[in-house]
Design a protein around this motif. Structure first.
Motif, mmCIF file in Angstrom:
data_model
loop_
_atom_site.group_PDB
_atom_site.id
_atom_site.type_symbol
_atom_site.label_atom_id
_atom_site.label_comp_id
_atom_site.label_asym_id
_atom_site.label_seq_id
_atom_site.Cartn_x
_atom_site.Cartn_y
_atom_site.Cartn_z
ATOM 1 N N THR A 31 -34.723 93.013 -26.004
ATOM 2 C CA THR A 31 -33.765 93.915 -25.375
ATOM 3 C C THR A 31 -33.454 93.395 -23.983
ATOM 4 O O THR A 31 -33.919 92.316 -23.608
ATOM 5 C CB THR A 31 -34.340 95.359 -25.319
ATOM 6 O OG1 THR A 31 -33.321 96.252 -24.897
ATOM 7 C CG2 THR A 31 -35.542 95.469 -24.393
ATOM 8 N N ARG A 39 -26.444 101.797 -22.133
ATOM 9 C CA ARG A 39 -26.436 102.757 -23.242
ATOM 10 C C ARG A 39 -27.111 104.086 -22.888
ATOM 11 O O ARG A 39 -26.807 105.126 -23.464
ATOM 12 C CB ARG A 39 -27.146 102.184 -24.469
ATOM 13 C CG ARG A 39 -26.456 101.007 -25.139
ATOM 14 C CD ARG A 39 -25.079 101.429 -25.652
ATOM 15 N NE ARG A 39 -24.677 100.789 -26.889
ATOM 16 C CZ ARG A 39 -24.302 99.528 -27.022
ATOM 17 N NH1 ARG A 39 -24.341 98.713 -26.012
ATOM 18 N NH2 ARG A 39 -23.897 99.065 -28.199
ATOM 19 N N LYS A 218 -27.136 107.452 -33.373
ATOM 20 C CA LYS A 218 -25.727 107.887 -33.295
ATOM 21 C C LYS A 218 -25.565 109.341 -33.721
ATOM 22 O O LYS A 218 -24.788 110.084 -33.136
ATOM 23 C CB LYS A 218 -24.863 107.002 -34.197
ATOM 24 C CG LYS A 218 -24.343 105.763 -33.483
ATOM 25 C CD LYS A 218 -23.241 105.125 -34.292
ATOM 26 C CE LYS A 218 -22.993 103.687 -33.907
ATOM 27 N NZ LYS A 218 -22.940 103.437 -32.467
ATOM 28 N N HIS A 252 -32.522 118.545 -20.698
ATOM 29 C CA HIS A 252 -33.489 117.572 -21.223
ATOM 30 C C HIS A 252 -32.972 116.172 -20.912
ATOM 31 O O HIS A 252 -31.788 115.874 -21.112
ATOM 32 C CB HIS A 252 -33.644 117.782 -22.727
ATOM 33 C CG HIS A 252 -34.376 116.674 -23.404
ATOM 34 N ND1 HIS A 252 -35.578 116.181 -22.934
ATOM 35 C CD2 HIS A 252 -34.072 115.944 -24.508
ATOM 36 C CE1 HIS A 252 -35.974 115.198 -23.724
ATOM 37 N NE2 HIS A 252 -35.081 115.029 -24.686
ATOM 38 N N ASN A 255 -30.785 110.942 -22.272
ATOM 39 C CA ASN A 255 -29.809 109.874 -22.203
ATOM 40 C C ASN A 255 -28.715 110.298 -21.228
ATOM 41 O O ASN A 255 -28.159 111.395 -21.345
ATOM 42 C CB ASN A 255 -29.223 109.703 -23.619
ATOM 43 C CG ASN A 255 -28.216 108.619 -23.694
ATOM 44 O OD1 ASN A 255 -27.276 108.568 -22.904
ATOM 45 N ND2 ASN A 255 -28.377 107.750 -24.664
HETATM 46 N N1 ACO Z 1 -31.696 96.370 -26.956
HETATM 47 C C1 ACO Z 1 -30.655 95.591 -27.295
HETATM 48 N N2 ACO Z 1 -29.856 95.835 -28.353
HETATM 49 C C2 ACO Z 1 -30.137 96.941 -29.095
HETATM 50 C C3 ACO Z 1 -31.210 97.798 -28.790
HETATM 51 C C4 ACO Z 1 -32.002 97.482 -27.671
HETATM 52 N N3 ACO Z 1 -33.041 98.234 -27.289
HETATM 53 N N4 ACO Z 1 -31.238 98.799 -29.684
HETATM 54 C C5 ACO Z 1 -30.213 98.583 -30.530
HETATM 55 N N5 ACO Z 1 -29.547 97.455 -30.173
HETATM 56 C C6 ACO Z 1 -28.378 96.876 -30.809
HETATM 57 C C7 ACO Z 1 -28.238 97.257 -32.247
HETATM 58 O O1 ACO Z 1 -29.036 96.439 -33.074
HETATM 59 C C8 ACO Z 1 -26.762 97.061 -32.472
HETATM 60 O O2 ACO Z 1 -26.507 95.695 -32.667
HETATM 61 P P1 ACO Z 1 -25.391 95.221 -33.766
HETATM 62 O O3 ACO Z 1 -24.105 95.797 -33.248
HETATM 63 O O4 ACO Z 1 -25.490 93.742 -33.681
HETATM 64 O O5 ACO Z 1 -25.837 95.817 -35.044
HETATM 65 C C9 ACO Z 1 -26.147 97.455 -31.137
HETATM 66 O O6 ACO Z 1 -27.221 97.376 -30.170
HETATM 67 C C10 ACO Z 1 -25.559 98.831 -31.118
HETATM 68 O O7 ACO Z 1 -26.504 99.737 -31.693
HETATM 69 P P2 ACO Z 1 -26.172 101.249 -31.842
HETATM 70 O O8 ACO Z 1 -27.336 101.954 -32.464
HETATM 71 O O9 ACO Z 1 -24.833 101.389 -32.473
HETATM 72 O O10 ACO Z 1 -26.071 101.657 -30.318
HETATM 73 P P3 ACO Z 1 -25.534 102.965 -29.692
HETATM 74 O O11 ACO Z 1 -24.380 102.660 -28.833
HETATM 75 O O12 ACO Z 1 -25.405 104.072 -30.683
HETATM 76 O O13 ACO Z 1 -26.734 103.351 -28.720
HETATM 77 C C11 ACO Z 1 -28.610 104.855 -28.584
HETATM 78 C C12 ACO Z 1 -28.034 103.629 -29.259
HETATM 79 C C13 ACO Z 1 -28.789 104.574 -27.113
HETATM 80 C C14 ACO Z 1 -29.953 105.206 -29.214
HETATM 81 C C15 ACO Z 1 -27.595 105.995 -28.766
HETATM 82 O O14 ACO Z 1 -27.242 106.141 -30.117
HETATM 83 C C16 ACO Z 1 -28.120 107.287 -28.275
HETATM 84 O O15 ACO Z 1 -28.243 107.483 -27.083
HETATM 85 N N6 ACO Z 1 -28.432 108.229 -29.174
HETATM 86 C C17 ACO Z 1 -29.006 109.477 -28.802
HETATM 87 C C18 ACO Z 1 -30.390 109.435 -29.166
HETATM 88 C C19 ACO Z 1 -31.307 109.868 -28.102
HETATM 89 O O16 ACO Z 1 -31.073 109.864 -26.918
HETATM 90 N N7 ACO Z 1 -32.428 110.253 -28.577
HETATM 91 C C20 ACO Z 1 -33.462 110.654 -27.755
HETATM 92 C C21 ACO Z 1 -34.414 111.379 -28.591
HETATM 93 S S1 ACO Z 1 -33.704 112.771 -29.208
HETATM 94 C C22 ACO Z 1 -33.776 113.862 -28.055
HETATM 95 O O17 ACO Z 1 -34.397 113.704 -27.045
HETATM 96 C C23 ACO Z 1 -33.024 115.014 -28.330
#
Ligand code: ACO
Length: 325
Positions: A31, A39, A218, A252, A255
């Motif tokens: 990463t 993100r 997502k 909370h 993100n």
């Molecule tokens: N480092 C680098 N690249 C990464 C990482 C990482 N840590 N993680 C994923 N990627 C890559 C993926 O493999 C993907 O690559 P590809 O396009 O070649 O396949 C690319 O980054 C995009 O991945 P997505 O999953 O589409 O990324 P997204 O923009 O959706 O961001 C994230 C991911 C940050 C998890 C986002 O979906 C999010 O914030 N979701 C909310 C989830 C959350 O915050 N949960 C917390 C727990 S739940 C709660 O507290 C309520």
């Protein structure tokens, strides 16, 4: 008409000693600081060692909250610990915090609503206090999510951190209006159909192991921004207040993008949003009391301020509480 209100009289927090930056994480996980910051807004998180268990962090936060309130453990008759990462399946982490504080009276139990746990716990403590079932409550959010992470899964392991926060709530007389200090209203919801979007793939009753956190990022994002504002609208409606009346929005800390999108949707000005996800990561049930403690100690939250707390967690579970500090 006079009534009892649950007034915040102290708060405290505790973090593990080890702070891990995104760059340090990128040495062992594929990463980058740039990806994580862009993100999520996260720049660092604290990760506990073997001795810094959930109850150890929770006890430190609870003691800090008692000190802040100028109270002793013997003054407390209710301890609720919101956690999904208990030291043991049983006894509850709350009873270990109780023992750690030197308390021998009162009642202590854990409450599990994942990241919404602290809002659920404040709401539960409020019910005890306003009905006269307890006089002073310690409400703790304490987590060691690092124990649940699959460190090979970069889509989840970069998001979380460990820590604990606590508030002391005291039953005091109010006038029954939104000018009262204390918890003015709260609204909770849950919907178990969403299990597959955010869950742990183990447990004592299924695999006999602790398991690892699994998430479809997502879908969680979409639900968090799209649906959870209903509980905030409920809280505004029940208290006759609106976004302009708020002094602070303390959601909370999962993100930065979720937080800012939710605030925008609700018409809450960005400068009223308390943001600590950059320094703590997502600490689940601990994130709100950690953020409250930061904003109280740096002078932002003052007595009389109107504060909205809000969270969504696995299940899904979600909720909001409106508190006049
Ligand atoms: N480092 C680098 N690249 C990464 C990482 C990482 N840590 N993680 C994923 N990627 C890559 C993926 O493999 C993907 O690559 P590809 O396009 O070649 O396949 C690319 O980054 C995009 O991945 P997505 O999953 O589409 O990324 P997204 O923009 O959706 O961001 C994230 C991911 C940050 C998890 C986002 O979906 C999010 O914030 N979701 C909310 C989830 C959350 O915050 N949960 C917390 C727990 S739940 C709660 O507290 C309520």
């Amino acid at each position: 008409m006079t009534c009892l209100r649950s007034v915040v009289v102290g708060c405290g927090s505790a973090l593990p000693a080890r702070c891990v930056t995104n760059d340090e994480l990128a040495k062992t996980v594929e990463t980058s600081d740039e990806w994580i910051v862009q993100r999520t807004g996260i720049r660092q998180r604290y990760l506990s060692d073997a001795s810094e268990t959930t109850s150890v962090l929770g006890t430190r936060a609870a003691q800090a909250a008692l000190d802040d309130a100028g109270l002793a453990a013997a003054d407390i008759d209710l301890v609720i610990c919101a956690t999904s990462t208990p030291d043991h399946t049983f006894p509850s982490t709350a009873t270990q915090i109780q023992a750690g504080l030197g308390m021998t009276g009162g009642v202590a139990f854990d409450l599990q609503a994942v990241c919404a746990g602290f809002v659920y716990a404040v709401t539960t403590a409020d019910k005890f206090l306003v009905t006269g079932s307890a006089r002073r409550a310690l409400v703790v959010g304490a987590e060691t999510f690092s124990r649940l992470l699959d460190w090979e899964d970069r889509t989840t392991c970069v998001l979380f951190g460990d820590g604990a926060g606590a508030v002391v709530l005291e039953a005091r007389e109010g006038e029954g209006t939104s000018a009262d200090r204390g918890v003015l209203t709260s609204s909770l919801r849950s919907d178990g159909r969403h299990r597959e979007k955010l869950y742990v793939d183990g447990g004592p009753g299924s695999t006999g192991t602790t398991g690892h956190l699994r998430m479809t990022g997502k879908e969680v994002f979409r639900f968090a921004v799209g649906s959870v504002t209903d509980v905030i609208d409920d809280a505004f409606r029940a208290s006759g207040t609106n976004a302009d009346d708020l002094d602070w929005f303390v959601p909370h800390q999962a993100n930065r993008r979720i937080i800012e999108a939710s605030a925008d949707k609700l018409g809450i000005a960005r400068d009223k949003v308390v943001l600590t996800v950059d320094r703590h990561g997502n600490t689940s049930a601990a994130s709100i009391p950690l953020a409250l403690d930061v904003a109280r100690r740096d002078g932002r939250i003052k007595d009389g301020d109107l504060v909205m707390i809000e969270a969504i967690g696995g299940g899904f579970t979600w909720g909001a509480a409106l508190i006049r500090w």
